[in-house]
Motif scaffolding. Structure first.
Motif, PDB file in Angstrom:
ATOM      1  N   MET A   1     -27.087  25.551  38.649  1.00  0.00           N
ATOM      2  CA  MET A   1     -27.799  24.411  39.213  1.00  0.00           C
ATOM      3  C   MET A   1     -28.909  24.016  38.249  1.00  0.00           C
ATOM      4  SD  MET A   1     -28.210  22.405  41.917  1.00  0.00           S
ATOM      5  CE  MET A   1     -28.099  22.881  43.633  1.00  0.00           C
TER       6      MET A   1
ATOM      7  N   LYS B   1     -31.055  17.079  40.804  1.00  0.00           N
ATOM      8  CA  LYS B   1     -30.373  18.323  40.436  1.00  0.00           C
ATOM      9  C   LYS B   1     -28.887  18.075  40.146  1.00  0.00           C
ATOM     10  CE  LYS B   1     -30.042  19.216  45.293  1.00  0.00           C
ATOM     11  NZ  LYS B   1     -30.491  19.828  46.485  1.00  0.00           N
TER      12      LYS B   1
ATOM     13  N   ASP C   1     -26.627  25.299  48.065  1.00  0.00           N
ATOM     14  CA  ASP C   1     -25.939  25.188  46.775  1.00  0.00           C
ATOM     15  C   ASP C   1     -26.704  25.927  45.685  1.00  0.00           C
ATOM     16  OD1 ASP C   1     -23.718  23.760  47.486  1.00  0.00           O
ATOM     17  OD2 ASP C   1     -24.738  21.833  47.343  1.00  0.00           O
ATOM     18  N   ALA C   2     -28.014  25.722  45.632  1.00  0.00           N
ATOM     19  CA  ALA C   2     -28.807  26.353  44.577  1.00  0.00           C
ATOM     20  C   ALA C   2     -28.910  27.853  44.817  1.00  0.00           C
ATOM     21  CB  ALA C   2     -30.200  25.730  44.522  1.00  0.00           C
TER      22      ALA C   2
ATOM     23  N   CYS D   1     -23.029  13.225  39.221  1.00  0.00           N
ATOM     24  CA  CYS D   1     -23.513  14.542  38.815  1.00  0.00           C
ATOM     25  C   CYS D   1     -24.896  14.798  39.382  1.00  0.00           C
ATOM     26  CB  CYS D   1     -23.599  14.646  37.299  1.00  0.00           C
ATOM     27  SG  CYS D   1     -22.027  14.914  36.490  1.00  0.00           S
TER      28      CYS D   1
ATOM     29  N   LEU E   1     -25.220  20.212  39.908  1.00  0.00           N
ATOM     30  CA  LEU E   1     -24.502  21.463  40.130  1.00  0.00           C
ATOM     31  C   LEU E   1     -23.270  21.468  39.238  1.00  0.00           C
ATOM     32  CD1 LEU E   1     -24.428  24.065  41.855  1.00  0.00           C
ATOM     33  CD2 LEU E   1     -22.877  22.875  43.377  1.00  0.00           C
TER      34      LEU E   1
ATOM     35  N   ALA F   1     -24.726  13.444  49.211  1.00  0.00           N
ATOM     36  CA  ALA F   1     -24.839  12.973  47.840  1.00  0.00           C
ATOM     37  C   ALA F   1     -23.672  12.080  47.436  1.00  0.00           C
ATOM     38  CB  ALA F   1     -24.934  14.163  46.888  1.00  0.00           C
ATOM     39  N   PHE F   2     -22.471  12.436  47.846  1.00  0.00           N
ATOM     40  CA  PHE F   2     -21.303  11.737  47.297  1.00  0.00           C
ATOM     41  C   PHE F   2     -20.491  10.973  48.336  1.00  0.00           C
ATOM     42  CE2 PHE F   2     -21.796  15.786  44.812  1.00  0.00           C
ATOM     43  CZ  PHE F   2     -22.512  15.209  43.778  1.00  0.00           C
TER      44      PHE F   2
ATOM     45  N   SER G   1     -16.683  24.871  46.837  1.00  0.00           N
ATOM     46  CA  SER G   1     -17.816  25.738  46.573  1.00  0.00           C
ATOM     47  C   SER G   1     -19.140  24.991  46.641  1.00  0.00           C
ATOM     48  CB  SER G   1     -17.646  26.428  45.225  1.00  0.00           C
ATOM     49  OG  SER G   1     -17.303  25.480  44.260  1.00  0.00           O
TER      50      SER G   1
ATOM     51  N   LEU H   1     -26.847  29.935  46.343  1.00  0.00           N
ATOM     52  CA  LEU H   1     -25.625  30.741  46.267  1.00  0.00           C
ATOM     53  C   LEU H   1     -24.901  30.611  44.932  1.00  0.00           C
ATOM     54  CD1 LEU H   1     -24.332  30.049  49.890  1.00  0.00           C
ATOM     55  CD2 LEU H   1     -25.372  32.140  49.045  1.00  0.00           C
ATOM     56  N   VAL H   2     -25.579  30.124  43.874  1.00  0.00           N
ATOM     57  CA  VAL H   2     -24.865  29.892  42.610  1.00  0.00           C
ATOM     58  C   VAL H   2     -24.234  31.153  42.049  1.00  0.00           C
ATOM     59  CG1 VAL H   2     -26.011  27.815  41.778  1.00  0.00           C
ATOM     60  CG2 VAL H   2     -27.026  30.036  41.316  1.00  0.00           C
ATOM     61  N   ASN H   3     -24.808  32.319  42.339  1.00  0.00           N
ATOM     62  CA  ASN H   3     -24.268  33.533  41.741  1.00  0.00           C
ATOM     63  C   ASN H   3     -23.249  34.242  42.615  1.00  0.00           C
ATOM     64  OD1 ASN H   3     -25.790  33.168  39.477  1.00  0.00           O
ATOM     65  ND2 ASN H   3     -27.545  34.291  40.294  1.00  0.00           N
TER      66      ASN H   3
ATOM     67  N   ARG I   1     -21.680  29.346  39.150  1.00  0.00           N
ATOM     68  CA  ARG I   1     -22.136  27.957  39.229  1.00  0.00           C
ATOM     69  C   ARG I   1     -23.529  27.905  38.630  1.00  0.00           C
ATOM     70  NH1 ARG I   1     -19.390  28.862  43.702  1.00  0.00           N
ATOM     71  NH2 ARG I   1     -21.179  29.753  44.735  1.00  0.00           N
TER      72      ARG I   1
ATOM     73  N   VAL J   1     -27.967  14.653  41.813  1.00  0.00           N
ATOM     74  CA  VAL J   1     -28.276  14.496  43.233  1.00  0.00           C
ATOM     75  C   VAL J   1     -29.783  14.495  43.395  1.00  0.00           C
ATOM     76  CG1 VAL J   1     -28.089  15.521  45.502  1.00  0.00           C
ATOM     77  CG2 VAL J   1     -26.172  15.665  43.916  1.00  0.00           C
TER      78      VAL J   1
ATOM     79  N   ASP K   1     -20.022  23.565  38.208  1.00  0.00           N
ATOM     80  CA  ASP K   1     -19.207  24.670  38.690  1.00  0.00           C
ATOM     81  C   ASP K   1     -18.440  25.287  37.522  1.00  0.00           C
ATOM     82  OD1 ASP K   1     -17.535  26.393  40.046  1.00  0.00           O
ATOM     83  OD2 ASP K   1     -17.414  25.071  41.793  1.00  0.00           O
TER      84      ASP K   1
ATOM     85  N   GLN L   1     -32.140  21.787  37.531  1.00  0.00           N
ATOM     86  CA  GLN L   1     -33.146  20.941  38.164  1.00  0.00           C
ATOM     87  C   GLN L   1     -33.699  20.021  37.085  1.00  0.00           C
ATOM     88  OE1 GLN L   1     -33.638  21.300  41.402  1.00  0.00           O
ATOM     89  NE2 GLN L   1     -32.787  23.338  41.793  1.00  0.00           N
TER      90      GLN L   1
END
Lengths: 148, 320
Positions: free
Chosen positions: A40, A47, B144-145, A145, A49, B166-167, B157, B147-149, A38, A147, A51, A42
């Motif tokens: 991220m 931000k 989220d930021a 997209c 994310l 956010a959504f 995820s 655990l991106v790897n 993933r 946030v 995937d 900025q």
């Protein structure tokens, strides 16, 4: 009040776990995998994310690598970060270093190359519109997209 | 207790269950371990690294401070180890080592020792340390930021609470409650598995190390408030069960809100304290600025703890 035994236990705990901790951190340093899972971003618009894994996995959205990584077309040498080529134009008008790996400066002089953010906005939303799924263009979709 | 003077009474709390502090610390550690082990199973070596470093550095900070203040070492009581473990459990598995060290320093030194050590801390040291880290190193503590790897085998995820914020609820309605309860969700390394945390909590309640009144009223506060929001506008607010099963709700209810020296001891105060924590949690999640509200809610109820503790039975024979 704690007994001598309890104190020794605490010393033992501290020393052993310190060693384990150091080994874990040293042996498995946090590094990005070759193919991103993933990403991220900025940005000053919040931000985002992305995937990467889910977009490419067969169990996810099943896109092929070359749906996105496009230059040169259908060649593994295209599997690099978009930002290597899509950079904001340099002040003196020179092209990104990366181009010169494959091209002569003179061949590509008048190619316009869009910034990475523009490239994303264009490619990401185009594909989503094609599929009718995922965040599409239009100002009501920015927050799908981005946030804050 | 270390002074030569006798007849000096130490600080509240005075809840007595017949055991000593070391016993309480180590039993709480045992109760928390299953959830931490689930974290190691999900995230592997990095999670083990965070847990080990947090426990050992917490003990070493306390030892260092004991030395600096010329006290006999207090680390034998296991409290530092417990604080280290709980702090690790609310951090993402990707936490860099220096944040772990800063975190345990904040918890042990700023959170406890400055106030006089165990029993004298007005705030839960873990919540305090996490809150400071959260506002200082936002990106490292963003699940989220951070655990991106990590390749995660979870149904989604992204952090469910962050996605909700956010959504909106439609982004998380596909999530299965059983998966969430079993910990299959992005989050801190030791606070996502509701099952393990509930089992640990029940063990502590049955053994009398924590009070059920606080845990139950905290969960009830979360549930009722979330249910009211959800009834008012299901399109904007997630259902109550979702709030119970995500974020720090479970670890908050059983391991953070119940910390003895920052929580009340009488029946009614405990109910008020717990319920208010639950209410605040959902208020912050639904209409506040932060993704999860548990940490700030707990600091807030820590703050009102001395106040609600004034609600108590009158001493027998006391004249006005």
């Amino acid at each position: 009040m704690t007994s001598k035994k309890q104190l020794l236990f605490a010393y033992g705990l501290a020393i052993h776990l310190l060693l384990i901790g150091i080994i874990c951190y040293a042996a498995f340093p946090a590094k990005a995998p070759d193919e991103p899972i993933r990403i991220m971003y900025q940005t000053n618009a919040g931000k985002v994310l992305f995937d990467h894994h889910t977009h490419t996995a067969a169990s996810g959205y099943g896109a092929t690598c070359f749906d996105c990584h496009h230059h040169p077309s259908d060649d593994d040498s295209a599997l690099i970060a978009c930002g290597e080529c899509h950079q904001a134009p340099a002040e003196d008008g020179s092209k990104p270093e990366r181009c010169l790996d494959c091209h002569d400066e003179s061949d590509i002089e008048d190619t316009e190359i869009v910034s990475r953010a523009d490239a994303f906005h264009q490619q990401c939303t185009e594909c989503h519109e094609q599929f009718g799924k995922g965040p599409q263009s239009g100002s009501e979709n920015c927050s799908k997209c981005h946030v804050l | 207790m270390n002074s030569k003077k006798t007849l000096i009474v130490s600080h509240a709390p005075f809840w007595h269950d017949g055991s000593g502090i070391p016993e309480r610390s180590y039993h709480t550690i045992i109760a928390a371990l299953p959830a931490a082990i689930v974290g190691i199973a999900f995230y592997g070596t990095p999670a083990l690294g965070v847990i080990s470093l947090a426990i050992s550095s917490a003990i070493l900070w306390e030892l260092l401070l004991n030395r600096a203040m010329r006290q006999p070492p207090t680390i034998g009581n296991g409290n530092a180890a417990l604080v280290g473990l709980l702090l690790a459990m609310v951090l993402p598995a990707s936490t860099p080592w220096w944040i772990v060290l800063i975190g345990t320093f904040l918890a042990i030194v700023i959170g406890m020792q400055i106030f006089g050590g165990i029993g004298a801390n007005p705030f839960n040291p873990v919540a305090l340390a996490f809150a400071i880290l959260m506002v200082s190193y936002k990106n490292h503590l963003d699940f989220d930021a951070g655990l991106v790897n990590f390749t995660l085998s979870f149904p989604s995820s992204t952090d469910p609470l962050a996605a909700l914020k956010a959504f909106g609820p439609s982004a998380v309605e596909g999530l299965n409650y059983m998966d969430l309860f079993l910990g299959k969700q992005v989050g801190a390394l030791g606070s996502t598995c509701g099952l393990a945390l509930v089992l640990g909590g029940l063990y502590l309640i049955l053994r009398g190390f924590i009070r059920w009144e606080i845990s139950v009223s905290f969960l009830a506060g979360v549930f009722v408030t979330a249910a009211l929001f959800n009834m008012a506008d299901p399109a904007r607010f997630a259902p109550p069960a979702f709030h119970l099963l995500t974020g720090f709700t479970m670890i908050g209810a059983f391991f953070l809100a119940t910390e003895t020296s920052s929580s009340p001891v009488n029946f009614v105060p405990m109910l008020i304290y717990g319920a208010l924590g639950g209410v605040m949690t959902v208020l912050i999640r639904n209409i506040g600025a932060y993704v999860d509200g548990v940490i700030f809610a707990i600091l807030l109820i820590n703050l009102i703890n001395p106040l609600v503790d004034k609600i108590r039975p009158k001493a027998i024979g006391k004249v006005a």
